[in-house]
Design a protein around this motif. Structure first.
Motif, PDB file in Angstrom:
ATOM      1  N   LEU A 168       0.821  -1.206   0.000  1.00 25.44           N
ATOM      2  CA  LEU A 168       0.000   0.000   0.000  1.00 25.44           C
ATOM      3  C   LEU A 168       0.857   1.259   0.000  1.00 25.44           C
ATOM      4  CD1 LEU A 168      -2.774   1.315   0.097  1.00 25.44           C
ATOM      5  CD2 LEU A 168      -2.711   1.105   2.594  1.00 25.44           C
ATOM      6  N   TRP A 169       1.941   1.272   0.781  1.00 28.72           N
ATOM      7  CA  TRP A 169       2.793   2.459   0.838  1.00 28.72           C
ATOM      8  C   TRP A 169       3.354   2.779  -0.544  1.00 28.72           C
ATOM      9  CZ3 TRP A 169       7.750   2.812  -0.792  1.00 28.72           C
ATOM     10  CH2 TRP A 169       8.495   1.634  -0.940  1.00 28.72           C
ATOM     11  N   PHE A 170       3.776   1.739  -1.281  1.00 28.11           N
ATOM     12  CA  PHE A 170       4.361   1.958  -2.605  1.00 28.11           C
ATOM     13  C   PHE A 170       3.319   2.530  -3.558  1.00 28.11           C
ATOM     14  CE2 PHE A 170       5.221   0.927  -6.952  1.00 28.11           C
ATOM     15  CZ  PHE A 170       6.558   1.216  -7.105  1.00 28.11           C
ATOM     16  N   SER A 171       2.174   1.891  -3.642  1.00 27.67           N
ATOM     17  CA  SER A 171       1.127   2.330  -4.559  1.00 27.67           C
ATOM     18  C   SER A 171       0.688   3.756  -4.246  1.00 27.67           C
ATOM     19  CB  SER A 171      -0.076   1.391  -4.477  1.00 27.67           C
ATOM     20  OG  SER A 171       0.300   0.083  -4.844  1.00 27.67           O
ATOM     21  N   SER A 172       0.500   4.053  -2.973  1.00 30.16           N
ATOM     22  CA  SER A 172       0.052   5.392  -2.565  1.00 30.16           C
ATOM     23  C   SER A 172       1.082   6.458  -2.906  1.00 30.16           C
ATOM     24  CB  SER A 172      -0.218   5.426  -1.062  1.00 30.16           C
ATOM     25  OG  SER A 172      -1.160   4.462  -0.711  1.00 30.16           O
ATOM     26  N   VAL A 173       2.328   6.213  -2.545  1.00 34.35           N
ATOM     27  CA  VAL A 173       3.389   7.195  -2.787  1.00 34.35           C
ATOM     28  C   VAL A 173       3.643   7.346  -4.286  1.00 34.35           C
ATOM     29  CG1 VAL A 173       5.837   7.721  -2.414  1.00 34.35           C
ATOM     30  CG2 VAL A 173       4.442   6.871  -0.524  1.00 34.35           C
ATOM     31  N   ASP A 174       3.607   6.252  -5.024  1.00 35.22           N
ATOM     32  CA  ASP A 174       3.849   6.311  -6.463  1.00 35.22           C
ATOM     33  C   ASP A 174       2.809   7.197  -7.147  1.00 35.22           C
ATOM     34  OD1 ASP A 174       5.207   5.744  -8.817  1.00 35.22           O
ATOM     35  OD2 ASP A 174       4.241   3.802  -9.105  1.00 35.22           O
ATOM     36  N   ILE A 175       1.536   6.977  -6.853  1.00 37.50           N
ATOM     37  CA  ILE A 175       0.489   7.782  -7.483  1.00 37.50           C
ATOM     38  C   ILE A 175       0.533   9.226  -6.978  1.00 37.50           C
ATOM     39  CG2 ILE A 175      -2.014   8.100  -7.685  1.00 37.50           C
ATOM     40  CD1 ILE A 175      -2.212   5.019  -7.815  1.00 37.50           C
ATOM     41  N   LEU A 176       0.753   9.412  -5.687  1.00 36.43           N
ATOM     42  CA  LEU A 176       0.838  10.771  -5.133  1.00 36.43           C
ATOM     43  C   LEU A 176       1.971  11.564  -5.777  1.00 36.43           C
ATOM     44  CD1 LEU A 176      -0.079  12.882  -3.026  1.00 36.43           C
ATOM     45  CD2 LEU A 176       1.599  11.890  -1.484  1.00 36.43           C
ATOM     46  N   LEU A 177       3.161  10.964  -5.871  1.00 39.93           N
ATOM     47  CA  LEU A 177       4.287  11.686  -6.472  1.00 39.93           C
ATOM     48  C   LEU A 177       4.114  11.855  -7.976  1.00 39.93           C
ATOM     49  CD1 LEU A 177       7.480  10.619  -4.519  1.00 39.93           C
ATOM     50  CD2 LEU A 177       6.227  12.761  -4.460  1.00 39.93           C
ATOM     51  N   ALA A 178       3.392  10.972  -8.620  1.00 40.54           N
ATOM     52  CA  ALA A 178       3.098  11.162 -10.039  1.00 40.54           C
ATOM     53  C   ALA A 178       2.219  12.406 -10.232  1.00 40.54           C
ATOM     54  CB  ALA A 178       2.424   9.929 -10.620  1.00 40.54           C
ATOM     55  N   VAL A 179       1.258  12.591  -9.340  1.00 42.49           N
ATOM     56  CA  VAL A 179       0.403  13.786  -9.409  1.00 42.49           C
ATOM     57  C   VAL A 179       1.220  15.039  -9.096  1.00 42.49           C
ATOM     58  CG1 VAL A 179      -1.578  14.965  -8.370  1.00 42.49           C
ATOM     59  CG2 VAL A 179      -1.730  12.536  -8.933  1.00 42.49           C
ATOM     60  N   VAL A 180       2.100  14.955  -8.096  1.00 49.14           N
ATOM     61  CA  VAL A 180       2.989  16.087  -7.781  1.00 49.14           C
ATOM     62  C   VAL A 180       3.881  16.384  -8.983  1.00 49.14           C
ATOM     63  CG1 VAL A 180       4.904  16.847  -6.321  1.00 49.14           C
ATOM     64  CG2 VAL A 180       2.921  15.718  -5.294  1.00 49.14           C
ATOM     65  N   GLY A 181       4.404  15.331  -9.626  1.00 49.40           N
ATOM     66  CA  GLY A 181       5.219  15.505 -10.824  1.00 49.40           C
ATOM     67  C   GLY A 181       4.440  16.190 -11.932  1.00 49.40           C
ATOM     68  N   LEU A 182       3.172  15.853 -12.049  1.00 50.55           N
ATOM     69  CA  LEU A 182       2.299  16.492 -13.040  1.00 50.55           C
ATOM     70  C   LEU A 182       2.188  17.994 -12.758  1.00 50.55           C
ATOM     71  CD1 LEU A 182       0.430  15.374 -15.395  1.00 50.55           C
ATOM     72  CD2 LEU A 182      -1.421  15.614 -13.758  1.00 50.55           C
ATOM     73  N   LEU A 183       2.012  18.352 -11.505  1.00 49.75           N
ATOM     74  CA  LEU A 183       1.890  19.773 -11.140  1.00 49.75           C
ATOM     75  C   LEU A 183       3.206  20.524 -11.355  1.00 49.75           C
ATOM     76  CD1 LEU A 183      -0.260  19.364  -7.901  1.00 49.75           C
ATOM     77  CD2 LEU A 183      -1.033  20.088 -10.176  1.00 49.75           C
ATOM     78  N   ILE A 184       4.311  19.908 -10.979  1.00 47.84           N
ATOM     79  CA  ILE A 184       5.620  20.541 -11.193  1.00 47.84           C
ATOM     80  C   ILE A 184       5.916  20.631 -12.686  1.00 47.84           C
ATOM     81  CG2 ILE A 184       8.118  20.266 -10.856  1.00 47.84           C
ATOM     82  CD1 ILE A 184       7.431  19.063  -8.082  1.00 47.84           C
ATOM     83  N   GLY A 185       5.637  19.557 -13.414  1.00 46.38           N
ATOM     84  CA  GLY A 185       5.839  19.560 -14.865  1.00 46.38           C
ATOM     85  C   GLY A 185       5.009  20.640 -15.546  1.00 46.38           C
ATOM     86  N   LYS A 186       3.779  20.810 -15.080  1.00 46.83           N
ATOM     87  CA  LYS A 186       2.911  21.861 -15.630  1.00 46.83           C
ATOM     88  C   LYS A 186       3.531  23.232 -15.402  1.00 46.83           C
ATOM     89  CE  LYS A 186      -1.483  24.134 -14.829  1.00 46.83           C
ATOM     90  NZ  LYS A 186      -2.635  24.238 -13.952  1.00 46.83           N
ATOM     91  N   SER A 187       4.027  23.459 -14.198  1.00 42.88           N
ATOM     92  CA  SER A 187       4.642  24.742 -13.872  1.00 42.88           C
ATOM     93  C   SER A 187       5.888  24.997 -14.729  1.00 42.88           C
ATOM     94  CB  SER A 187       5.004  24.768 -12.384  1.00 42.88           C
ATOM     95  OG  SER A 187       5.699  25.938 -12.059  1.00 42.88           O
ATOM     96  N   LEU A 188       6.726  23.985 -14.861  1.00 44.56           N
ATOM     97  CA  LEU A 188       7.946  24.146 -15.665  1.00 44.56           C
ATOM     98  C   LEU A 188       7.615  24.351 -17.143  1.00 44.56           C
ATOM     99  CD1 LEU A 188      10.265  21.456 -14.043  1.00 44.56           C
ATOM    100  CD2 LEU A 188      10.400  23.941 -13.793  1.00 44.56           C
ATOM    101  N   ALA A 189       6.646  23.620 -17.650  1.00 44.24           N
ATOM    102  CA  ALA A 189       6.254  23.768 -19.058  1.00 44.24           C
ATOM    103  C   ALA A 189       5.653  25.144 -19.310  1.00 44.24           C
ATOM    104  CB  ALA A 189       5.272  22.666 -19.448  1.00 44.24           C
ATOM    105  N   LYS A 190       4.855  25.610 -18.371  1.00 43.92           N
ATOM    106  CA  LYS A 190       4.193  26.913 -18.523  1.00 43.92           C
ATOM    107  C   LYS A 190       5.216  28.050 -18.609  1.00 43.92           C
ATOM    108  CE  LYS A 190      -0.054  27.821 -17.009  1.00 43.92           C
ATOM    109  NZ  LYS A 190      -1.174  28.006 -16.077  1.00 43.92           N
TER     110      LYS A 190
END
Length: 134
Positions: free
Chosen positions: A107-129
């Protein structure tokens, strides 16, 4: 045409980043057992407990960095639209979720993986913008 090219290159960069961290770097730092078959889904499903914790963390890092780098490069090349970055980020987020579903992990792996993927999406959006010239 530039947007299609930026999307394709962004996906290539994202995929290569994941491969680099998940396979090359991780396997050097955290070797799998000698009899491991990392390309065999059945072996992975049955032997997840034998994979070093460091290797699992590197998978999470790979997914996070893949999204960030892919979106950044898509934005850097596109210069006028966020659509390529969104396509790259969305595709890589779906790939991360697919990975979690296909290979049931702790559970820890699945939760952290998806959470950090969403964080990566937000950071990626900011950098791309920041790369846009509108």
């Amino acid at each position: 045409m530039k947007h299609i090219l930026s999307t394709i290159i962004g996906l290539i960069v994202a995929s290569f980043t994941v491969y680099l961290f998940e396979s090359l770097i991780s396997h050097q730092l955290f070797p799998l057992p000698a009899e491991a078959q990392p390309m065999d889904m059945e072996w992975l499903k049955n032997n997840l407990d034998r994979i070093p914790i460091g290797a699992k963390i590197m998978v999470i890092v790979a997914h996070f960095l893949g999204i960030v780098m892919g979106m950044f490069i898509a934005g850097l090349i596109s210069k006028t639209s966020m659509v390529p970055a969104y396509i790259v980020g969305g595709f890589m987020l779906l790939a991360t979720i697919f990975n979690v579903i296909m290979l049931p992990k702790e559970l820890w792996f699945s939760s952290v993986d998806i959470l950090l993927a969403v964080v990566g999406l937000l950071i990626g959006k900011s950098l791309a913008k920041r790369q846009l010239r509108i």
